[in-house]
Design an enzyme around this catalytic site. Structure first.
Site, PDB file in Angstrom:
ATOM      1  N   THR A  45       0.768  -1.246  -0.081  1.00 48.87           N
ATOM      2  CA  THR A  45      -0.049  -0.213   0.228  1.00 48.87           C
ATOM      3  C   THR A  45       0.894   1.115   0.161  1.00 48.87           C
ATOM      4  O   THR A  45       0.693   2.206  -0.841  1.00 48.87           O
ATOM      5  CB  THR A  45      -0.965  -0.023   1.273  1.00 48.87           C
ATOM      6  OG1 THR A  45      -1.716  -1.228   1.076  1.00 48.87           O
ATOM      7  CG2 THR A  45      -1.798   1.191   1.218  1.00 48.87           C
ATOM      8  N   THR A  46       1.831   1.322   1.031  1.00 45.26           N
ATOM      9  CA  THR A  46       2.581   2.366   0.977  1.00 45.26           C
ATOM     10  C   THR A  46       3.626   2.527  -0.230  1.00 45.26           C
ATOM     11  O   THR A  46       4.035   3.683  -0.718  1.00 45.26           O
ATOM     12  CB  THR A  46       3.778   2.209   1.963  1.00 45.26           C
ATOM     13  OG1 THR A  46       2.979   1.915   3.167  1.00 45.26           O
ATOM     14  CG2 THR A  46       4.589   3.522   2.455  1.00 45.26           C
ATOM     15  N   TYR A 108     -12.697  -5.129  -2.033  1.00 45.91           N
ATOM     16  CA  TYR A 108     -13.960  -4.864  -2.593  1.00 45.91           C
ATOM     17  C   TYR A 108     -14.786  -6.066  -2.810  1.00 45.91           C
ATOM     18  O   TYR A 108     -15.984  -5.677  -2.604  1.00 45.91           O
ATOM     19  CB  TYR A 108     -13.154  -4.361  -4.102  1.00 45.91           C
ATOM     20  CG  TYR A 108     -14.693  -3.752  -4.994  1.00 45.91           C
ATOM     21  CD1 TYR A 108     -14.897  -2.250  -4.632  1.00 45.91           C
ATOM     22  CD2 TYR A 108     -14.906  -4.313  -5.850  1.00 45.91           C
ATOM     23  CE1 TYR A 108     -15.834  -1.715  -5.230  1.00 45.91           C
ATOM     24  CE2 TYR A 108     -16.059  -3.632  -6.624  1.00 45.91           C
ATOM     25  CZ  TYR A 108     -16.572  -2.505  -6.343  1.00 45.91           C
ATOM     26  OH  TYR A 108     -17.526  -1.994  -6.936  1.00 45.91           O
ATOM     27  N   TYR A 134      -1.795 -10.419   5.604  1.00 47.35           N
ATOM     28  CA  TYR A 134      -1.806  -8.731   5.648  1.00 47.35           C
ATOM     29  C   TYR A 134      -3.274  -8.309   5.733  1.00 47.35           C
ATOM     30  O   TYR A 134      -4.010  -8.498   4.774  1.00 47.35           O
ATOM     31  CB  TYR A 134      -1.104  -8.166   4.490  1.00 47.35           C
ATOM     32  CG  TYR A 134      -1.217  -6.562   4.528  1.00 47.35           C
ATOM     33  CD1 TYR A 134      -1.585  -5.759   5.853  1.00 47.35           C
ATOM     34  CD2 TYR A 134      -1.111  -5.791   3.367  1.00 47.35           C
ATOM     35  CE1 TYR A 134      -1.641  -4.276   5.767  1.00 47.35           C
ATOM     36  CE2 TYR A 134      -1.146  -4.163   3.507  1.00 47.35           C
ATOM     37  CZ  TYR A 134      -1.484  -3.508   4.808  1.00 47.35           C
ATOM     38  OH  TYR A 134      -1.616  -2.376   4.818  1.00 47.35           O
ATOM     39  N   ARG A 139      -8.867  -0.614   4.501  1.00 41.57           N
ATOM     40  CA  ARG A 139      -8.781  -0.683   3.302  1.00 41.57           C
ATOM     41  C   ARG A 139      -9.531  -1.682   2.485  1.00 41.57           C
ATOM     42  O   ARG A 139      -9.885  -1.507   1.464  1.00 41.57           O
ATOM     43  CB  ARG A 139      -7.240  -0.513   2.871  1.00 41.57           C
ATOM     44  CG  ARG A 139      -6.640   0.799   3.253  1.00 41.57           C
ATOM     45  CD  ARG A 139      -4.930   0.680   2.665  1.00 41.57           C
ATOM     46  NE  ARG A 139      -4.415   1.926   3.013  1.00 41.57           N
ATOM     47  CZ  ARG A 139      -4.289   3.027   2.217  1.00 41.57           C
ATOM     48  NH1 ARG A 139      -5.009   2.982   1.045  1.00 41.57           N
ATOM     49  NH2 ARG A 139      -3.498   3.989   2.486  1.00 41.57           N
ATOM     50  N   LYS A 162       0.774  -9.542   9.158  1.00 41.85           N
ATOM     51  CA  LYS A 162       0.929  -7.996   9.385  1.00 41.85           C
ATOM     52  C   LYS A 162      -0.525  -7.552   9.667  1.00 41.85           C
ATOM     53  O   LYS A 162      -1.502  -7.812   8.977  1.00 41.85           O
ATOM     54  CB  LYS A 162       1.373  -7.274   8.196  1.00 41.85           C
ATOM     55  CG  LYS A 162       1.248  -5.778   8.436  1.00 41.85           C
ATOM     56  CD  LYS A 162       1.363  -5.162   7.266  1.00 41.85           C
ATOM     57  CE  LYS A 162       1.466  -3.379   7.276  1.00 41.85           C
ATOM     58  NZ  LYS A 162       1.929  -2.770   5.947  1.00 41.85           N
ATOM     59  N   ILE A 204       5.334  -3.888  10.597  1.00 43.86           N
ATOM     60  CA  ILE A 204       5.731  -3.518   9.359  1.00 43.86           C
ATOM     61  C   ILE A 204       5.598  -2.018   9.114  1.00 43.86           C
ATOM     62  O   ILE A 204       4.282  -1.476   9.266  1.00 43.86           O
ATOM     63  CB  ILE A 204       5.008  -4.224   8.354  1.00 43.86           C
ATOM     64  CG1 ILE A 204       5.054  -5.977   8.724  1.00 43.86           C
ATOM     65  CG2 ILE A 204       5.265  -3.973   6.906  1.00 43.86           C
ATOM     66  CD1 ILE A 204       6.496  -6.450   8.529  1.00 43.86           C
TER      67      ILE A 204
END
Length: 296
Positions: A45-46, A108, A134, A139, A162, A204
């Site tokens: 994501t980052t 989604y 993760y 999100r 994570k 993380i």
């Protein structure tokens, strides 16, 4: 999967034309290794993975592996909401020399817990690489429950999670229900010390781009049994952690890196660079720099 205490979810440096800047990427990787990063997570994501196409993702993984040269593990973000596509990206990462993959909960399409188990189990069966799960409900719109992580941890190459649910209760339940070799990492910088206090393994991190050494010092103080010092350092770092997430990630951390002379360029749309928010960030950063945190 030996990720150490701090894995950095690395930003993707962009040139002015929006293309990946590999020269800046090399400089960033060297900066991170020099400032306390134990493992590198790319295309997460980052790293603005939603705006990276498949060619770009492969190029970043390949380049990171070449630059790191086995000094620290390189973990490739290969999870999507498409199981077959995730398998394809995972196999590519394996071929490119990644040391592991990170698989996010499908977003989604919102699978239930049974669907998550099927998704991750299938990907795991298609690779020899160790897997970092993760969980980020904010999100993905779904929460991978502790019982689901515990079930998945029984698959031999699913070795860590994570956890970005923000729930220490959930993290503690995962720690309780998994074997000693399964690692639990915070996905929130501000929960690094609280998670380690209940038996977690580290973080993380996003903030480690700019305060990696300070975070390592906090962790070392905790591990040495100096709880008072670790707690003090946590409190000093907390405003920085909050400022790093004061706008959509990675807008603030890219601003901070550029401000420190570690150029990473801007962000890709639909994200936009800092506006007047930078004034608030600057105030937090200037206050933080007044503290002499690093231990002798």
């Amino acid at each position: 999967m030996e990720l150490g205490q701090i894995g950095t979810a690395m930003v993707t440096p962009f040139a002015k034309n929006g293309a990946i800047d590999f020269d800046l990427t090399e400089k960033l990787i060297e900066h991170l290794i020099a400032t306390g990063t134990d493992s590198l997570i790319v295309c997460g994501t980052t790293g603005e993975s939603p705006t990276l196409n498949h060619v770009e993702k492969s190029a970043i993984v390949k380049y990171a592996v070449e630059i790191v040269r086995k000094r620290i593990p390189v973990i490739a973000g290969t999870g999507t909401f498409n199981t077959a596509e995730s398998v394809k990206l995972t196999k590519q990462a394996e071929q490119l020399g990644a040391d592991g993959v990170m698989l996010v909960t499908p977003y989604y399409n919102k699978p239930d817990q049974r669907g998550m188990v099927a998704h991750f189990a299938h990907i795991a069966s298609e690779t020899k690489l160790p897997i970092l799960l993760y969980n980020i409900p904010g999100r993905s719109a779904v929460n991978m429950q502790a019982e689901t992580v515990i079930e998945l941890s029984k698959i031999h190459n699913i070795r860590a999670v994570k956890e970005a649910s923000g729930s220490l209760d959930q993290m503690a339940a995962i720690i309780n229900g998994t074997d000693a070799g399964f690692k639990v990492y915070s996905g929130d910088d501000a929960l690094t010390l609280p998670l380690m206090a209940v038996g977690g393994d580290g973080v993380i991190s996003v903030a480690s781009h700019v305060v990696g050494l300070e975070m390592q010092q906090m962790i070392k103080a905790f591990q040495a049994g100096d709880i008072t010092e670790a707690a003090k350092m946590h409190r000093i770092l907390l405003p920085v952690f909050n400022a790093i997430f004061s706008a959509p990630n990675p807008v603030p951390v890219k601003y901070a890196l550029n401000k420190l002379g570690i150029e990473t360029g801007g962000v890709r749309m639909p994200l936009t660079d800092f506006g007047k928010e930078s004034e608030t960030f600057d105030a937090v950063w200037n206050a933080f720099k007044k503290h002499d945190m690093l231990l002798p």
